[in-house]
Design a protein around this motif. Sequence first.
Motif, PDB file in Angstrom:
ATOM      1  N   GLY A 156      48.441  32.051  81.643  1.00 55.60           N
ATOM      2  CA  GLY A 156      49.075  31.615  82.891  1.00 55.60           C
ATOM      3  C   GLY A 156      49.903  30.350  82.777  1.00 55.60           C
ATOM      4  O   GLY A 156      50.108  29.650  83.771  1.00 55.60           O
ATOM      5  N   VAL A 157      50.381  30.050  81.559  1.00 58.32           N
ATOM      6  CA  VAL A 157      51.219  28.851  81.387  1.00 58.32           C
ATOM      7  C   VAL A 157      52.679  29.294  81.244  1.00 58.32           C
ATOM      8  O   VAL A 157      53.005  30.087  80.367  1.00 58.32           O
ATOM      9  CB  VAL A 157      50.777  28.036  80.140  1.00 58.32           C
ATOM     10  N   PRO A 158      53.566  28.801  82.110  1.00 54.67           N
ATOM     11  CA  PRO A 158      54.969  29.207  82.015  1.00 54.67           C
ATOM     12  C   PRO A 158      55.667  28.600  80.801  1.00 54.67           C
ATOM     13  O   PRO A 158      55.219  27.578  80.265  1.00 54.67           O
ATOM     14  CB  PRO A 158      55.589  28.662  83.309  1.00 54.67           C
ATOM     15  N   SER A 159      56.739  29.248  80.379  1.00 52.22           N
ATOM     16  CA  SER A 159      57.502  28.688  79.257  1.00 52.22           C
ATOM     17  C   SER A 159      58.986  28.929  79.470  1.00 52.22           C
ATOM     18  O   SER A 159      59.382  29.830  80.215  1.00 52.22           O
ATOM     19  CB  SER A 159      57.051  29.310  77.927  1.00 52.22           C
ATOM     20  N   VAL A 160      59.777  28.089  78.812  1.00 52.99           N
ATOM     21  CA  VAL A 160      61.229  28.248  78.872  1.00 52.99           C
ATOM     22  C   VAL A 160      61.761  28.156  77.446  1.00 52.99           C
ATOM     23  O   VAL A 160      61.383  27.264  76.695  1.00 52.99           O
ATOM     24  CB  VAL A 160      61.886  27.195  79.809  1.00 52.99           C
ATOM     25  N   PHE A 161      62.601  29.108  77.083  1.00 51.81           N
ATOM     26  CA  PHE A 161      63.219  29.096  75.749  1.00 51.81           C
ATOM     27  C   PHE A 161      64.565  28.381  75.803  1.00 51.81           C
ATOM     28  O   PHE A 161      65.371  28.638  76.701  1.00 51.81           O
ATOM     29  CB  PHE A 161      63.506  30.530  75.290  1.00 51.81           C
ATOM     30  N   VAL A 162      64.797  27.528  74.814  1.00 50.58           N
ATOM     31  CA  VAL A 162      66.125  26.939  74.627  1.00 50.58           C
ATOM     32  C   VAL A 162      66.652  27.561  73.338  1.00 50.58           C
ATOM     33  O   VAL A 162      66.091  27.348  72.255  1.00 50.58           O
ATOM     34  CB  VAL A 162      66.034  25.403  74.491  1.00 50.58           C
ATOM     35  N   ILE A 163      67.705  28.370  73.460  1.00 55.66           N
ATOM     36  CA  ILE A 163      68.170  29.179  72.321  1.00 55.66           C
ATOM     37  C   ILE A 163      69.615  28.818  71.981  1.00 55.66           C
ATOM     38  O   ILE A 163      70.495  28.904  72.840  1.00 55.66           O
ATOM     39  CB  ILE A 163      68.081  30.692  72.667  1.00 55.66           C
ATOM     40  N   ARG A 164      69.835  28.413  70.748  1.00 53.89           N
ATOM     41  CA  ARG A 164      71.187  28.007  70.350  1.00 53.89           C
ATOM     42  C   ARG A 164      72.158  29.206  70.361  1.00 53.89           C
ATOM     43  O   ARG A 164      73.293  29.099  70.785  1.00 53.89           O
ATOM     44  CB  ARG A 164      71.153  27.386  68.947  1.00 53.89           C
ATOM     45  N   SER A 165      71.668  30.357  69.886  1.00 48.97           N
ATOM     46  CA  SER A 165      72.546  31.534  69.836  1.00 48.97           C
ATOM     47  C   SER A 165      72.597  32.181  71.226  1.00 48.97           C
ATOM     48  O   SER A 165      72.083  31.636  72.190  1.00 48.97           O
ATOM     49  CB  SER A 165      72.033  32.526  68.793  1.00 48.97           C
ATOM     50  N   ASN A 166      73.180  33.367  71.291  1.00 52.61           N
ATOM     51  CA  ASN A 166      73.334  33.966  72.622  1.00 52.61           C
ATOM     52  C   ASN A 166      72.233  34.970  72.952  1.00 52.61           C
ATOM     53  O   ASN A 166      72.314  35.683  73.935  1.00 52.61           O
ATOM     54  CB  ASN A 166      74.722  34.613  72.760  1.00 52.61           C
ATOM     55  N   ARG A 167      71.178  35.031  72.085  1.00 50.24           N
ATOM     56  CA  ARG A 167      70.114  35.991  72.398  1.00 50.24           C
ATOM     57  C   ARG A 167      68.814  35.668  71.662  1.00 50.24           C
ATOM     58  O   ARG A 167      68.815  34.946  70.657  1.00 50.24           O
ATOM     59  CB  ARG A 167      70.568  37.420  72.088  1.00 50.24           C
ATOM     60  N   ILE A 168      67.738  36.264  72.171  1.00 49.26           N
ATOM     61  CA  ILE A 168      66.400  36.074  71.607  1.00 49.26           C
ATOM     62  C   ILE A 168      66.280  36.860  70.288  1.00 49.26           C
ATOM     63  O   ILE A 168      66.941  37.892  70.121  1.00 49.26           O
ATOM     64  CB  ILE A 168      65.356  36.560  72.658  1.00 49.26           C
ATOM     65  N   LEU A 169      65.467  36.369  69.358  1.00 50.24           N
ATOM     66  CA  LEU A 169      65.173  37.060  68.088  1.00 50.24           C
ATOM     67  C   LEU A 169      66.441  37.520  67.355  1.00 50.24           C
ATOM     68  O   LEU A 169      66.475  38.607  66.764  1.00 50.24           O
ATOM     69  CB  LEU A 169      64.246  38.261  68.341  1.00 50.24           C
ATOM     70  N   GLY A 171      58.530  36.419  83.922  1.00 51.94           N
ATOM     71  CA  GLY A 171      58.686  35.040  84.395  1.00 51.94           C
ATOM     72  C   GLY A 171      59.037  34.033  83.313  1.00 51.94           C
ATOM     73  O   GLY A 171      59.044  32.830  83.560  1.00 51.94           O
ATOM     74  N   ILE A 172      59.317  34.516  82.095  1.00 58.85           N
ATOM     75  CA  ILE A 172      59.706  33.581  81.028  1.00 58.85           C
ATOM     76  C   ILE A 172      61.197  33.270  81.197  1.00 58.85           C
ATOM     77  O   ILE A 172      62.007  34.180  81.375  1.00 58.85           O
ATOM     78  CB  ILE A 172      59.420  34.197  79.635  1.00 58.85           C
ATOM     79  N   GLU A 173      61.537  31.973  81.161  1.00 57.97           N
ATOM     80  CA  GLU A 173      62.942  31.591  81.336  1.00 57.97           C
ATOM     81  C   GLU A 173      63.656  31.568  79.984  1.00 57.97           C
ATOM     82  O   GLU A 173      63.064  31.183  78.971  1.00 57.97           O
ATOM     83  CB  GLU A 173      63.031  30.184  81.930  1.00 57.97           C
ATOM     84  N   LEU A 174      64.926  31.932  79.983  1.00 63.27           N
ATOM     85  CA  LEU A 174      65.711  31.940  78.736  1.00 63.27           C
ATOM     86  C   LEU A 174      67.022  31.208  78.963  1.00 63.27           C
ATOM     87  O   LEU A 174      67.783  31.572  79.860  1.00 63.27           O
ATOM     88  CB  LEU A 174      66.045  33.381  78.325  1.00 63.27           C
ATOM     89  N   LEU A 175      67.267  30.172  78.167  1.00 64.44           N
ATOM     90  CA  LEU A 175      68.544  29.461  78.265  1.00 64.44           C
ATOM     91  C   LEU A 175      69.261  29.643  76.939  1.00 64.44           C
ATOM     92  O   LEU A 175      68.816  29.119  75.913  1.00 64.44           O
ATOM     93  CB  LEU A 175      68.305  27.972  78.541  1.00 64.44           C
ATOM     94  N   THR A 176      70.330  30.416  76.928  1.00 62.93           N
ATOM     95  CA  THR A 176      71.034  30.685  75.664  1.00 62.93           C
ATOM     96  C   THR A 176      72.248  29.762  75.525  1.00 62.93           C
ATOM     97  O   THR A 176      72.708  29.172  76.501  1.00 62.93           O
ATOM     98  CB  THR A 176      71.481  32.157  75.594  1.00 62.93           C
TER      99      THR A 176
END
Length: 252
Positions: A162-175, A195-200
């Motif tokens: 139940g802990v939220p997370s946010v990704f900071v991603i240098r490229s334009n997509r995950i993995l 509910g996971i946030e993604l910032l690309t």
Amino acid sequence: MKYLIIGASAAGLSAALKIRELDVDGEITVLSEEKSPPYSKMSLPYLLSGECSKEEDLYLGIPEGVKLLLDKKVVSLKEERKVVETEAGEEFSYDKLLIATGAHPYIPEVEKKGLPPILSIRNLEDISGLKERIKNSKEKRVILSGAGLVNCEIADALLKIGVPSVFVIRSNRILSQILDEEGSRIIESCAKEKGIELLTGENIKTVEERDGITYATLESGKVLKGSCVVFGKGVRPSVDFLKGTGIKIGRG
Ligand SMILES: Cc1cc2nc3c(=O)[nH]c(=O)nc-3n(C[C@H](O)[C@H](O)[C@H](O)COP(=O)(O)OP(=O)(O)OC[C@H]3O[C@@H](n4cnc5c(N)ncnc54)[C@H](O)[C@@H]3O)c2cc1C
């Protein structure tokens, strides 16, 4: 024959097992810099999610007749004398040496203000450190820098507690290193749904801690609040102690 293996993880222990099979009389010693018995590093996220309730659940078996010595960090190798030296100044001799020291996380340079909690996940202490930080911070959200396999597994484990997370991603997509565009988009939509946030196209520039909250300022100027920053930007080979020896090192 005296075999010495540096590193008691997947590679070191499987080598010890194979050597034991091939040479039943040889003396096999494995040195580990860690204080805890060897464990499965790839199972660390289960300790965070609670799917494994205690560290002992992750422990690996030690092959029979193999001597394991913990808390022995090797700091130098003297090839001409066939000995290695530990941080505490002890020497261990060998006829044959295997270097199985694996890798450690790469943490990029970021500007730090104060002593902000910047973590990475590779060993047991990293998991207890992350749990502790989440518990003690006023802001629970974890800021994940880098969207490779390890950080994705950490995001999944955090979700389970139940802990939220946010990704900071240098490229334009995950993995992006292991999936094609279509694969990334499938994972991204599952992550967002949960509910996971993604910032690309973003990168962390500064990390600061104020009043128990971590603030990460991105290159775009956006500021994220969280409990800590976890870097998952790949690993580097743990071969520093070989500097100055004649051993050739490729990519490690
Ligand atoms: C969270 C997580 C999830 C993962 N998931 C997967 C997965 O799903 N699939 C997969 O294939 N891989 C996965 N991996 C990667 C996998 O764990 C590693 O590839 C594997 O552990 C490598 O094993 P190794 O024995 O080569 O090195 P390491 O596991 O890095 O072990 C090296 C050991 O040597 C010790 N050491 C280093 N330097 C010294 C020194 N100077 N003196 C004494 N000891 C030293 C280290 O402390 C360490 O214990 C994951 C890793 C993590 C962290």
